[in-house]
Design a protein around this motif. Structure first.
Motif, short mmCIF file in Angstrom:
data_model
loop_
_atom_site.label_atom_id
_atom_site.label_comp_id
_atom_site.label_asym_id
_atom_site.label_seq_id
_atom_site.Cartn_x
_atom_site.Cartn_y
_atom_site.Cartn_z
N ALA A 397 30.95 42.02 34.13
CA ALA A 397 30.39 42.78 35.26
C ALA A 397 30.54 44.30 35.11
O ALA A 397 30.41 45.02 36.09
N ARG A 412 32.33 43.70 41.80
CA ARG A 412 31.42 42.81 41.07
C ARG A 412 32.13 41.73 40.26
O ARG A 412 31.54 40.69 39.97
N ALA A 416 31.07 37.57 39.49
CA ALA A 416 30.75 37.25 38.09
C ALA A 416 31.64 36.13 37.58
O ALA A 416 31.16 35.21 36.89
#
Length: 450
Positions: A397, A412, A416
């Motif tokens: 990510a 993120r 992920a």
């Protein structure tokens, strides 16, 4: 712990310890793992994670200021330091764990490798050091002025908390964004907090060992008082001498346990005494520096995976506070923790790959601290080392062209990792005796019955 009488309205422990601190985040990650839960976006809310992802679209010069101000907002008013109750902080750490019997417990130094090992064993860790951030706007390149500030305000904290030692830390290389807006008061317990003793007495199974994580890192310091030292710099890309060469560094006159990672000898002695008095075995894990435990932990976890018939060809490299112990176990990824994305950690990674049978896949979670600090090792450098050992490395990510400024990674990496396919092979927790035997066999950590 005896606190000052008449202290008015002690601060909420959640407002005392920095939420971005290595101890507080790694502790929260382990709590999640012991509850069988993943640890996305460093434990913050989905709304906060969405905000981080949105903010990451801003140009770095603008985001830099926002990032620094958000972190600085956690700083305690110096006038409120007499309201800090470290006994309550210790209780908040102990009380966070699930209420059940445990086959062992770890007490001591902060270490992400040992956090992952504790998750594999499904046992708690009680931190020896926490960061109390103190609000202060100043020139990050003037450690001498930070020392003067600490000398003035530290007694407000120390007078009411006689069981702690203050390791004031000023690192203008690794933490330049934050030390311009706060002072790092790293407090270390010099004895076993009452809350920790109660937890061990109530939650350890009969005969369960207490494992002391004793990072023996040392650093030159200025001795301010009997329970207050000042440390210019910290473990990372520069040596103590190089920090002094940056200028305005007070001349050190003593050595002490490293502020973030080192363990106070008084705590080690107190845990030993508690174990002897309460008929629990005491095991000492002695090592030099936070990176030292990464290799033996990785070897031990890999051997445990193999014994359960799980995959052993995937390695994950969490760094600093960026990682998810529970998802790591679900994925059957071997954890090789890097204390920072710096050359020292990269060299350890290289040595680990050279010694171990080849991995097929390596996943890199490199912490984004917003500064291209000295000694920083970027994704390309990690990838080159992996390729040299026949492995394919990919980042999780990360917007690599923005590293080390990709703050959005914090929001993120969780989604992920959630999308990755679990290893379906059933597993049961790693027995503490097997874990300790694995560490002793792998080297790098001295495992001593105490």
């Amino acid at each position: 712990m005896t606190t000052a009488k008449g202290r008015a309205r002690a601060l909420d422990p959640r407002k005392v310890v920095a939420s971005f601190d290595s101890a507080s985040v790694l502790h929260a990650a382990l709590v999640a793992a012991l509850n069988g839960r993943p640890f996305p976006h460093l434990g913050s809310s989905p709304v906060a994670a969405a905000g981080v992802r949105a903010a990451a679209r801003l140009p770095w010069p603008l985001l830099r200021g926002i990032y620094a101000r958000i972190g600085a907002a956690e700083g305690i008013d110096p006038n409120d330091l007499d309201r800090v109750d470290m006994a309550a902080v210790a209780a908040s750490f102990a009380d966070a764990y699930p209420v059940r019997p445990y086959p062992a417990a770890i007490v001591g130094s902060t270490n992400g490798a040992l956090t992952h090992l504790a998750a594999a064993m499904q046992i708690p860790w009680l931190p020896a050091t926490v960061l109390v951030p103190v609000a202060r706007v100043a020139d990050a390149d003037r450690p001498d002025l930070a020392l003067d500030f600490g000398r003035r305000v530290a007694p407000r904290l120390l007078d009411g908390n006689p069981d702690v030692v203050l390791h004031q830390m000023h690192d203008a290389a690794q933490d330049e964004l934050m030390v311009a807006r706060m002072t790092y008061f790293r407090t270390k317990w010099a004895t076993l907090p009452d809350a920790y003793a109660r937890f061990l007495g109530a939650r350890l199974s009969p005969g369960a060992p207490v494992i002391i994580a004793d990072d023996r890192s040392q650093w030159p310091v200025v001795r301010v008082g009997s329970r207050h030292v000042f440390q210019n710099g910290g473990r990372g890309g520069l040596t103590p001498e190089q920090y002094q060469q940056r200028g305005h560094g007070p001349s050190p006159d003593d050595h002490a346990p490293e502020a973030e990672w080192g363990c106070e000898p008084g705590l080690v002695a107190a845990v030993r005494q508690w174990c002897a008095a309460n008929k629990h075995p005491c095991v000492l894990l002695a090592f030099d520096g936070p990176q030292a435990a990464a290799h033996p932990v990785a070897v031990t976890v890999r051997g445990w995976y193999a014994a359960h018939g799980r995959r052993t060809d995937r390695l994950i490299v969490p760094s600093f506070v960026l990682g998810d112990p529970w998802r790591t176990l679900q994925l059957a990824a071997v954890p090789y923790w890097a204390y920072f994305g710096v050359e020292e950690a990269l060299q350890g990674f290289d040595a680990h790959l050279a010694e171990q049978p080849a991995y097929r896949e390596i996943l890199l979670l490199i912490f984004q601290h917003g500064a291209a600090s000295p000694g920083y090792a970027g994704p390309d450098e990690w990838r080159a080392v992996a390729r040299r050992h026949g492995a394919r490395l990919r980042t999780i990510a990360l917007r690599e062209d923005e590293s080390p400024h990709d703050i959005g990674l914090l929001g993120r990496y969780g989604p992920a990792m959630r999308r990755m396919k679990n290893d379906p092979t059933p597993w049961s927790p790693l027995p503490p005796a097997d874990a300790l035997a694995g560490l002793a066999a792998a080297g790098g950590v001295h495992v001593l019955d105490s």
